[in-house]
Design an enzyme around this catalytic site. Structure first.
Site, PDB file in Angstrom:
ATOM      1  N   GLU A  91      -9.365   3.658   1.971  1.00  0.00           N
ATOM      2  CA  GLU A  91      -8.857   3.731   0.598  1.00  0.00           C
ATOM      3  C   GLU A  91      -7.771   2.703   0.302  1.00  0.00           C
ATOM      4  O   GLU A  91      -7.587   2.316  -0.847  1.00  0.00           O
ATOM      5  CB  GLU A  91      -8.313   5.145   0.325  1.00  0.00           C
ATOM      6  CG  GLU A  91      -6.866   5.403   0.780  1.00  0.00           C
ATOM      7  CD  GLU A  91      -6.662   5.256   2.267  1.00  0.00           C
ATOM      8  OE1 GLU A  91      -7.648   5.388   3.035  1.00  0.00           O
ATOM      9  OE2 GLU A  91      -5.525   5.001   2.705  1.00  0.00           O
ATOM     10  N   ASP A 109     -12.084   7.111   3.445  1.00  0.00           N
ATOM     11  CA  ASP A 109     -10.885   6.910   4.255  1.00  0.00           C
ATOM     12  C   ASP A 109     -10.473   5.435   4.291  1.00  0.00           C
ATOM     13  O   ASP A 109      -9.382   5.115   4.734  1.00  0.00           O
ATOM     14  CB  ASP A 109     -11.122   7.447   5.670  1.00  0.00           C
ATOM     15  CG  ASP A 109      -9.838   7.634   6.442  1.00  0.00           C
ATOM     16  OD1 ASP A 109      -8.755   7.587   5.821  1.00  0.00           O
ATOM     17  OD2 ASP A 109      -9.916   7.837   7.683  1.00  0.00           O
ATOM     18  N   ASP A 136      -2.556  10.271   3.349  1.00  0.00           N
ATOM     19  CA  ASP A 136      -3.952   9.863   3.532  1.00  0.00           C
ATOM     20  C   ASP A 136      -4.690  10.902   4.378  1.00  0.00           C
ATOM     21  O   ASP A 136      -4.674  10.847   5.601  1.00  0.00           O
ATOM     22  CB  ASP A 136      -4.022   8.488   4.204  1.00  0.00           C
ATOM     23  CG  ASP A 136      -5.464   8.007   4.374  1.00  0.00           C
ATOM     24  OD1 ASP A 136      -6.376   8.634   3.782  1.00  0.00           O
ATOM     25  OD2 ASP A 136      -5.667   7.003   5.085  1.00  0.00           O
ATOM     26  N   ASP A 158       1.613   6.478   5.313  1.00  0.00           N
ATOM     27  CA  ASP A 158       0.643   5.519   4.772  1.00  0.00           C
ATOM     28  C   ASP A 158       1.147   4.816   3.505  1.00  0.00           C
ATOM     29  O   ASP A 158       0.418   4.057   2.872  1.00  0.00           O
ATOM     30  CB  ASP A 158      -0.693   6.240   4.510  1.00  0.00           C
ATOM     31  CG  ASP A 158      -1.896   5.327   4.716  1.00  0.00           C
ATOM     32  OD1 ASP A 158      -1.753   4.302   5.409  1.00  0.00           O
ATOM     33  OD2 ASP A 158      -2.976   5.661   4.192  1.00  0.00           O
ATOM     34  N   LYS A 172     -10.142  13.019   7.682  1.00  0.00           N
ATOM     35  CA  LYS A 172      -9.659  12.665   9.016  1.00  0.00           C
ATOM     36  C   LYS A 172      -9.641  13.898   9.898  1.00  0.00           C
ATOM     37  O   LYS A 172      -9.500  15.015   9.403  1.00  0.00           O
ATOM     38  CB  LYS A 172      -8.228  12.124   8.920  1.00  0.00           C
ATOM     39  CG  LYS A 172      -8.115  10.734   8.357  1.00  0.00           C
ATOM     40  CD  LYS A 172      -6.668  10.260   8.394  1.00  0.00           C
ATOM     41  CE  LYS A 172      -6.536   8.862   7.834  1.00  0.00           C
ATOM     42  NZ  LYS A 172      -7.181   7.818   8.633  1.00  0.00           N
ATOM     43  N   ARG A 197      -7.509  -0.436   0.939  1.00  0.00           N
ATOM     44  CA  ARG A 197      -8.021  -1.703   0.393  1.00  0.00           C
ATOM     45  C   ARG A 197      -8.416  -1.558  -1.076  1.00  0.00           C
ATOM     46  O   ARG A 197      -8.404  -2.538  -1.815  1.00  0.00           O
ATOM     47  CB  ARG A 197      -9.185  -2.202   1.273  1.00  0.00           C
ATOM     48  CG  ARG A 197     -10.332  -1.231   1.366  1.00  0.00           C
ATOM     49  CD  ARG A 197     -11.269  -1.546   2.538  1.00  0.00           C
ATOM     50  NE  ARG A 197     -10.710  -1.090   3.827  1.00  0.00           N
ATOM     51  CZ  ARG A 197     -11.284  -1.280   5.022  1.00  0.00           C
ATOM     52  NH1 ARG A 197     -12.429  -1.929   5.091  1.00  0.00           N
ATOM     53  NH2 ARG A 197     -10.724  -0.841   6.134  1.00  0.00           N
ATOM     54  N   LYS A 235       0.860  -1.189   0.000  1.00  0.00           N
ATOM     55  CA  LYS A 235       0.000   0.000   0.000  1.00  0.00           C
ATOM     56  C   LYS A 235       0.886   1.225   0.000  1.00  0.00           C
ATOM     57  O   LYS A 235       1.714   1.406   0.878  1.00  0.00           O
ATOM     58  CB  LYS A 235      -0.901   0.001   1.243  1.00  0.00           C
ATOM     59  CG  LYS A 235      -1.675   1.316   1.449  1.00  0.00           C
ATOM     60  CD  LYS A 235      -2.585   1.295   2.672  1.00  0.00           C
ATOM     61  CE  LYS A 235      -3.222   2.665   2.925  1.00  0.00           C
ATOM     62  NZ  LYS A 235      -4.095   2.683   4.129  1.00  0.00           N
TER      63      LYS A 235
HETATM   64  N1  BES Z   1      -4.268   4.772   6.747  1.00  0.00           N
HETATM   65  C1  BES Z   1      -5.383   4.480   7.557  1.00  0.00           C
HETATM   66  C2  BES Z   1      -5.060   3.482   8.675  1.00  0.00           C
HETATM   67  C3  BES Z   1      -4.105   3.972   9.730  1.00  0.00           C
HETATM   68  C4  BES Z   1      -4.580   4.529  10.897  1.00  0.00           C
HETATM   69  C5  BES Z   1      -2.751   3.813   9.571  1.00  0.00           C
HETATM   70  C6  BES Z   1      -3.700   4.942  11.878  1.00  0.00           C
HETATM   71  C7  BES Z   1      -1.860   4.226  10.564  1.00  0.00           C
HETATM   72  C8  BES Z   1      -2.343   4.789  11.715  1.00  0.00           C
HETATM   73  C9  BES Z   1      -6.504   3.862   6.716  1.00  0.00           C
HETATM   74  O1  BES Z   1      -6.562   4.296   5.398  1.00  0.00           O
HETATM   75  C10 BES Z   1      -7.801   4.257   7.353  1.00  0.00           C
HETATM   76  O2  BES Z   1      -8.041   5.427   7.476  1.00  0.00           O
HETATM   77  N2  BES Z   1      -8.578   3.272   7.756  1.00  0.00           N
HETATM   78  C11 BES Z   1      -9.817   3.507   8.400  1.00  0.00           C
HETATM   79  C12 BES Z   1     -10.810   2.502   7.881  1.00  0.00           C
HETATM   80  C13 BES Z   1     -12.213   2.730   8.358  1.00  0.00           C
HETATM   81  C14 BES Z   1     -12.771   3.980   7.723  1.00  0.00           C
HETATM   82  C15 BES Z   1     -13.040   1.527   8.001  1.00  0.00           C
HETATM   83  C16 BES Z   1      -9.607   3.322   9.900  1.00  0.00           C
HETATM   84  O3  BES Z   1      -8.896   2.400  10.283  1.00  0.00           O
HETATM   85  O4  BES Z   1     -10.135   4.113  10.667  1.00  0.00           O
HETATM   86 ZN    ZN Z   2      -4.724   4.829   4.560  1.00  0.00          ZN
HETATM   87 ZN    ZN Z   3      -7.628   6.092   5.117  1.00  0.00          ZN
END
Ligand code: BES
Ligand code: ZN
Ligand code: ZN
Length: 485
Positions: free
Chosen positions: A337, A335, A258, A276, A265, A339, A253
């Site tokens: 994204e 967010d 992000d 990210d 966010k 996946r 990834k």
């Molecule tokens: N890049 C984030 C995950 C992340 C969070 C990485 C904290 C490092 C530290 C990912 O893209 C994300 O935002 N995931 C969301 C998914 C949710 C919306 C289902 C998350 O984990 O909150």
């Molecule tokens: Zn992310």
């Molecule tokens: Zn994200």
């Protein structure tokens, strides 16, 4: 750059001497090695007591070295209990992390077998890492390091040292990329970096730009990248030795920033999202390492690069997109994204029918909630997952096996598309894993979630600096080595 050398067990004067301490109820005790005579050990223990050393983990203290024939003595603690290989790696790294400016270092730590020589080299080199790109002036790491070892003349020892240097250099590549500001590291510049690094290492690199992605139906990368002024890229790297033992595909990834997109966010900690792309960085570093180590395994690396930004052209929550290969996704949260870009890249990787696919990603906040910021997660089929855990244990990285309960996939049902990009909040890391799995069913595959461990937002420890950690690189390389038989 630090230079490394193996030397017989006679320390050199004019250098600092590194010695390991154990913590015991009776005070600190020096870890005995051939290079240190009985009298020296006694004198070192006197010095350790003098400077108030306890021998605890991450304790690094200096003492005057004249009485043992050195400019300086450096004590590094290994803590209580068993002194494992990883403890020594950490203790070595904790020392070099604080020894910038020292010209020459003689390392009198246990190094009587190749595995220890390799681990010490790795720890010392990883600890000496600094990210200097944005500093006008910087201190220099230890210039010359000599590991004192009774097997210094043996080919196995030299090979272990060389492997340790390559691994640490590779980890540094990943750390540098994570630490680079997202204004400088975006999909295009990341791809250009991969092209340059690939050329140097003799590996083939192909870059798909936004037009190629559009043509090939990579709707995940296009959807995530469309809010940004910096268009997405899909990079394919290949290390192709003659008569390889197997073919492994690594998929990373690479969200260079992000923001969350329109599902923005919160401002707090958004800056951490420059990390990210740590999965893609680990993949690039691992493929380069495979080439430098001349591993007899074919490795294809896929970097799914995009910047997730909100704008008038950004993907909207409720948009429906089509992933490479034709499956559709209802994007309920922009967010989630990672996946989406990984789905495209996993499908592309699977088209070449590799024996195993591993993906690595800072995929979910749920990973941090489940395992914290030092332990990564691995999901997938039992066998591949166990192989990753075993490789991580050998490499000195913490990866914990997690399940993919099929019933959780129900929560991603969409009334209008093949799948939604979010599901149950509980078990969010597993839901994300199940989403990925649905694009490559029946594949030998594992998914590594490194969301927390990729970026150290706390104080440095052992060989781990603040900022990008390069987590995953050593595990991936060790998996590749294991595939060589
Ligand atoms: N890049 C984030 C995950 C992340 C969070 C990485 C904290 C490092 C530290 C990912 O893209 C994300 O935002 N995931 C969301 C998914 C949710 C919306 C289902 C998350 O984990 O909150
Ligand atoms: Zn992310
Ligand atoms: Zn994200």
């Amino acid at each position: 750059m630090t230079t490394f050398e193996l030397a017989p067990s006679t320390p050199r004067s004019g250098a600092a001497l590194l010695v390991a301490l154990r913590e015991t109820d009776g005070g600190p005790s020096v870890l005995p090695v051939e290079a240190l005579g009985e009298d020296e050990v006694a004198e070192l223990e006197r010095l350790a007591a003098l400077v108030g050393a306890r021998g605890s983990r991450d304790e690094v203290l200096r003492a005057p070295g004249e009485t043992v024939g050195h400019t300086l003595v450096v004590f590094t603690g290994t803590g209580r209990g068993d002194v494992t290989v990883e403890r020594l790696r950490q203790a070595a790294g904790a020392a070099t992390r604080t020894l910038h400016g020292v010209e020459a270092l003689d390392v009198a730590l246990p190094a009587e077998v190749p595995e220890l020589v390799g681990a010490l080299t790795e720890g010392l080199a990883l600890g000496a890492y600094r990210f200097t790109r944005y500093h006008a002036t910087t201190s220099t790491p230890v210039a010359h390091t000599r590991i004192l070892s009774p097997i210094s003349g043996e080919a196995d020892a030299a090979a272990a040292m060389r492997r340790g240097i390559i691994l640490a250099d590779s980890v540094a590549i990943a750390r540098d990329l994570v630490n680079t500001a997202p204004v400088d590291l975006h999909p295009e510049s990341f791809a250009a970096h991969a092209v340059a690094a690939g050329a140097e290492a003799g590996i083939a690199v192909e870059v798909r730009d936004e037009d190629a992605l559009e043509r090939e139906g990579c709707g995940g990368l296009i959807a995530v990248g469309r809010g940004s002024a910096r268009p997405p890229r899909l990079v394919r790297l290949e290390h192709a030795p003659a008569s390889p033992a197997a073919h492994v595909a690594l998929v990373g990834k690479g969200i260079t920033f992000d923001s969350g997109g329109l599902s923005l966010k919160p401002a707090k900690d958004m800056g951490d999202m420059k990390s990210d792309m740590a999965g893609a960085a680990a993949v690039l570093a691992a493929v380069l390492a495979a080439a430098r180590l001349e591993l007899p395994v074919r490795v294809t690396g896929w970097l799914a690069l995009a910047e997730n930004m909100p704008s008038g052209s950004a993907t909207r929550p409720s948009d429906v997109i089509t992933i490479r290969g034709g499956r559709t996704v209802e994007v309920l949260n922009t967010d989630a994204e990672g996946r989406l870009v990984l789905a495209d890249a996993l499908v592309a990787a699977a088209e070449e029918d590799p024996d195993v696919i591993l993906d690595i990603a800072t995929l979910t906040g749920a990973q941090l909630i489940a395992l914290g910021n030092r332990v990564s997660a691995v999901m997938g089929d039992d066998e591949v997952r166990s192989d990753v855990v075993a490789a991580a244990d050998a490499a000195g990285e913490q990866f914990w096996p997690m399940p993919l309960p099929p019933e959780l996939a129900e929560s991603m049902k969409s009334p209008i598309a093949d799948i939604a990009n979010i599901g149950d909040r509980n078990g969010g890391m597993l839901v994300a894993g199940l989403f990925l799995q649905s694009f490559i069913p029946d594949r030998r595959w594992a998914h590594l979630d490194i969301a927390g461990p990729a970026l150290n937002t706390h104080e440095p420890w052992g060989y781990t600096p603040k900022g990008g950690t390069g987590v995953g690189v050593r595990t991936l390389v060790t998996v590749l080595e294991a595939m060589c038989g």
